[in-house]
Design a protein around this motif. Structure first.
Motif: not given
Length: 214
Positions: A43-48, A101-108, A130-135, A137-146
């Motif tokens: 998604d980051g490539l398309v956004a760019a 920030d489109a480094v990792f997707g929601f499956s990370f 910083v604008t993050s896409v879906d999550a 980066s480094s956050w867990n989609i269910e439990s949030g920030p590390p």
């Protein structure tokens, strides 16, 4: 009213339904997602590309380029516009005004591996928005920030939830946008999500902590 979210498992299933029931191709969904991201800030490539056409001058940090044909085409589209690709994230950061920030997707899940720990630390410590896409980066989609590691304390200025918010939003403190102006009422009902009311031709809408439109 509580903000309705969708789990990683259901988000993946919803994507499959969009391609089967909804008859979207993966190219179309990525294009729509990237358009949503570009209006807020694979998604980051398309956004760019969209941001370049809007008059911005993005630089791409893409250290592990996929051999997938779709991603290769997206990269080629950017190279045809002379959008620069860099392997030096920190130098590019010093010359930037905003970061998508489109480094990792929601499956990370799991640990952040090289070469990304120093990148995530830089995202967490930068004074740039910083604008993050879906999550974030480094956050867990269910439990949030590390609780530890390079993503500890990372709070981007904005988050764009694609299709629908994910459970991690309960820990997010910045501006929250939803980009999902392609979800049919049938699919929204199946997964119990709300499709916000979009203004005019906007592809995103800003929402509050309870899901209310701002």
């Amino acid at each position: 009213m509580a903000l309705k979210t969708i789990s990683a498992k259901n988000a993946a299933a919803l994507d499959k339904d969009l391609m089967s029931i909804g008859a979207f191709s993966i190219d179309q969904l990525m294009e729509l997602a990237g358009l949503s991201v570009s209006q807020a800030g694979g998604d980051g490539l398309v956004a760019a590309r969209h941001l370049w056409h809007y008059g911005y001058r993005p630089t791409i940090y893409y250290p592990k380029q996929s051999k997938n044909e779709l991603y290769q085409r997206l990269a080629t589209q950017l190279k045809n516009l002379d959008v620069p690709f860099t392997e030096d994230f920190h130098s590019a950061l010093a010359e930037s005004h905003h970061i998508v920030d489109a480094v990792f997707g929601f499956s990370f899940s799991g640990e952040v591996r090289e070469p990304f720990p120093s990148v995530i630390e830089a995202l967490a410590s930068t004074s740039l928005p910083v604008t993050s896409v879906d999550a974030p980066s480094s956050w867990n989609i269910e439990s949030g920030p590390p609780d530890s590691g390079p993503g500890k304390g990372f709070q981007p200025a904005a988050l764009v939830s694609l299709t629908a918010p994910k459970p991690l939003v309960k820990w997010f403190k910045g501006r929250h946008f939803v980009g999902g102006r392609f979800v049919s009422p049938q699919i929204a009902s199946k997964y119990g999500i709300d499709v916000p009311e979009y203004e005019g031709i906007d592809q995103i809408v800003e929402i509050g902590q309870n899901g209310e439109k701002l």
